[in-house]
Motif scaffolding. Structure first.
Motif, PDB file in Angstrom:
ATOM      1  N   LEU A  34      -2.504   2.699   5.063  1.00 15.43           N
ATOM      2  CA  LEU A  34      -2.380   1.532   4.205  1.00 15.43           C
ATOM      3  C   LEU A  34      -3.680   0.737   4.086  1.00 15.43           C
ATOM      4  CD1 LEU A  34       1.176   0.249   5.162  1.00 15.43           C
ATOM      5  CD2 LEU A  34       0.473   1.465   3.103  1.00 15.43           C
ATOM      6  N   LYS A  35      -4.702   1.077   4.839  1.00 12.49           N
ATOM      7  CA  LYS A  35      -5.972   0.365   4.757  1.00 12.49           C
ATOM      8  C   LYS A  35      -6.757   0.758   3.513  1.00 12.49           C
ATOM      9  CE  LYS A  35      -6.455  -0.461   9.667  1.00 12.49           C
ATOM     10  NZ  LYS A  35      -7.221  -0.208  10.874  1.00 12.49           N
ATOM     11  N   ASN A  36      -6.578   1.977   3.030  1.00  6.68           N
ATOM     12  CA  ASN A  36      -7.243   2.458   1.826  1.00  6.68           C
ATOM     13  C   ASN A  36      -6.391   2.149   0.606  1.00  6.68           C
ATOM     14  OD1 ASN A  36      -9.737   3.567   1.572  1.00  6.68           O
ATOM     15  ND2 ASN A  36      -9.101   5.650   2.071  1.00  6.68           N
ATOM     16  N   ARG A  37      -6.999   1.695  -0.478  1.00  6.86           N
ATOM     17  CA  ARG A  37      -6.239   1.338  -1.681  1.00  6.86           C
ATOM     18  C   ARG A  37      -5.570   2.573  -2.285  1.00  6.86           C
ATOM     19  NH1 ARG A  37      -5.479  -2.472  -5.580  1.00  6.86           N
ATOM     20  NH2 ARG A  37      -5.513  -1.780  -7.752  1.00  6.86           N
ATOM     21  N   LYS A  38      -6.300   3.673  -2.357  1.00  7.24           N
ATOM     22  CA  LYS A  38      -5.770   4.901  -2.946  1.00  7.24           C
ATOM     23  C   LYS A  38      -4.610   5.449  -2.101  1.00  7.24           C
ATOM     24  CE  LYS A  38      -7.374   9.396  -4.561  1.00  7.24           C
ATOM     25  NZ  LYS A  38      -8.511  10.305  -4.623  1.00  7.24           N
ATOM     26  N   ASP A  39      -4.794   5.457  -0.796  1.00  6.66           N
ATOM     27  CA  ASP A  39      -3.746   5.939   0.098  1.00  6.66           C
ATOM     28  C   ASP A  39      -2.553   4.989   0.117  1.00  6.66           C
ATOM     29  OD1 ASP A  39      -5.272   8.139   0.732  1.00  6.66           O
ATOM     30  OD2 ASP A  39      -6.136   7.218   2.528  1.00  6.66           O
ATOM     31  N   LYS A  40      -2.822   3.679  -0.027  1.00  9.22           N
ATOM     32  CA  LYS A  40      -1.751   2.695  -0.039  1.00  9.22           C
ATOM     33  C   LYS A  40      -0.803   2.948  -1.206  1.00  9.22           C
ATOM     34  CE  LYS A  40      -2.929  -1.541   0.733  1.00  9.22           C
ATOM     35  NZ  LYS A  40      -3.378  -2.933   0.651  1.00  9.22           N
ATOM     36  N   LEU A  41      -1.362   3.228  -2.369  1.00 13.06           N
ATOM     37  CA  LEU A  41      -0.544   3.511  -3.542  1.00 13.06           C
ATOM     38  C   LEU A  41       0.291   4.762  -3.330  1.00 13.06           C
ATOM     39  CD1 LEU A  41       0.170   2.758  -6.454  1.00 13.06           C
ATOM     40  CD2 LEU A  41      -1.747   4.163  -7.188  1.00 13.06           C
ATOM     41  N   LEU A  42      -0.298   5.780  -2.731  1.00 16.43           N
ATOM     42  CA  LEU A  42       0.420   7.027  -2.454  1.00 16.43           C
ATOM     43  C   LEU A  42       1.574   6.806  -1.474  1.00 16.43           C
ATOM     44  CD1 LEU A  42       0.554  10.155  -2.741  1.00 16.43           C
ATOM     45  CD2 LEU A  42      -0.941  10.231  -0.744  1.00 16.43           C
ATOM     46  N   VAL A  43       1.321   6.088  -0.401  1.00 17.65           N
ATOM     47  CA  VAL A  43       2.354   5.847   0.619  1.00 17.65           C
ATOM     48  C   VAL A  43       3.492   5.012   0.043  1.00 17.65           C
ATOM     49  CG1 VAL A  43       2.819   4.682   2.811  1.00 17.65           C
ATOM     50  CG2 VAL A  43       0.800   6.113   2.580  1.00 17.65           C
ATOM     51  N   ILE A  44       3.161   3.966  -0.693  1.00 16.38           N
ATOM     52  CA  ILE A  44       4.199   3.114  -1.283  1.00 16.38           C
ATOM     53  C   ILE A  44       5.027   3.896  -2.297  1.00 16.38           C
ATOM     54  CG2 ILE A  44       4.575   1.100  -2.765  1.00 16.38           C
ATOM     55  CD1 ILE A  44       2.256  -0.242  -1.287  1.00 16.38           C
ATOM     56  N   THR A  45       4.368   4.746  -3.088  1.00 13.14           N
ATOM     57  CA  THR A  45       5.087   5.570  -4.060  1.00 13.14           C
ATOM     58  C   THR A  45       6.044   6.529  -3.358  1.00 13.14           C
ATOM     59  OG1 THR A  45       3.188   5.455  -5.545  1.00 13.14           O
ATOM     60  CG2 THR A  45       4.809   7.170  -5.977  1.00 13.14           C
ATOM     61  N   ILE A  46       5.594   7.165  -2.309  1.00  8.33           N
ATOM     62  CA  ILE A  46       6.453   8.096  -1.568  1.00  8.33           C
ATOM     63  C   ILE A  46       7.643   7.365  -0.951  1.00  8.33           C
ATOM     64  CG2 ILE A  46       6.552   9.567   0.485  1.00  8.33           C
ATOM     65  CD1 ILE A  46       3.708  10.478  -0.217  1.00  8.33           C
ATOM     66  N   ILE A  47       7.420   6.184  -0.400  1.00 11.72           N
ATOM     67  CA  ILE A  47       8.504   5.414   0.210  1.00 11.72           C
ATOM     68  C   ILE A  47       9.532   4.998  -0.843  1.00 11.72           C
ATOM     69  CG2 ILE A  47       9.064   3.220   1.339  1.00 11.72           C
ATOM     70  CD1 ILE A  47       6.464   3.552   2.947  1.00 11.72           C
ATOM     71  N   VAL A  48       9.059   4.530  -2.000  1.00 13.65           N
ATOM     72  CA  VAL A  48       9.980   4.106  -3.063  1.00 13.65           C
ATOM     73  C   VAL A  48      10.781   5.293  -3.589  1.00 13.65           C
ATOM     74  CG1 VAL A  48      10.088   3.214  -5.427  1.00 13.65           C
ATOM     75  CG2 VAL A  48       8.656   2.082  -3.731  1.00 13.65           C
ATOM     76  N   ILE A  49      10.128   6.425  -3.806  1.00 16.48           N
ATOM     77  CA  ILE A  49      10.829   7.614  -4.288  1.00 16.48           C
ATOM     78  C   ILE A  49      11.874   8.070  -3.270  1.00 16.48           C
ATOM     79  CG2 ILE A  49      10.531  10.078  -4.767  1.00 16.48           C
ATOM     80  CD1 ILE A  49       7.906   9.356  -6.173  1.00 16.48           C
ATOM     81  N   THR A  50      11.538   8.021  -1.985  1.00  8.55           N
ATOM     82  CA  THR A  50      12.483   8.421  -0.943  1.00  8.55           C
ATOM     83  C   THR A  50      13.700   7.507  -0.914  1.00  8.55           C
ATOM     84  OG1 THR A  50      10.644   9.263   0.379  1.00  8.55           O
ATOM     85  CG2 THR A  50      12.723   8.878   1.520  1.00  8.55           C
ATOM     86  N   ILE A  51      13.483   6.202  -1.019  1.00  8.41           N
ATOM     87  CA  ILE A  51      14.601   5.258  -1.009  1.00  8.41           C
ATOM     88  C   ILE A  51      15.499   5.464  -2.221  1.00  8.41           C
ATOM     89  CG2 ILE A  51      15.196   2.796  -1.231  1.00  8.41           C
ATOM     90  CD1 ILE A  51      12.732   2.217   0.542  1.00  8.41           C
TER      91      ILE A  51
END
Length: 65
Positions: A34-51
């Motif tokens: 989550l410290k990287n902007r690019k990685d943050k977007l990826l992690v948040i997208t994966i979490i939202v899709i999973t939910i």
């Protein structure tokens, strides 16, 4: 017999410390991402899709569509 009660008294503290340690070691790599902007977007997208996916699956299983 008093040794039993002492051990029983210590168990909740042990259980809480084990659970905190488990969650810290599990989520530490995610926090590093989550410290990287690019990685943050990826992690948040994966979490939202999973939910959303789990929500839809539960809706289909329970028949509440």
């Amino acid at each position: 017999m008093s040794n039993f009660w002492v051990n029983l008294y210590k168990f909740p503290r042990f259980l809480i410390s084990v659970l905190i340690g488990f969650f810290l070691t599990t989520f530490q790599p995610i926090f590093k991402l989550l410290k990287n902007r690019k990685d943050k977007l990826l992690v948040i997208t994966i979490i939202v899709i999973t939910i959303v996916l789990f929500y839809r699956i539960i809706q289909i299983i329970t028949g509440s569509i």
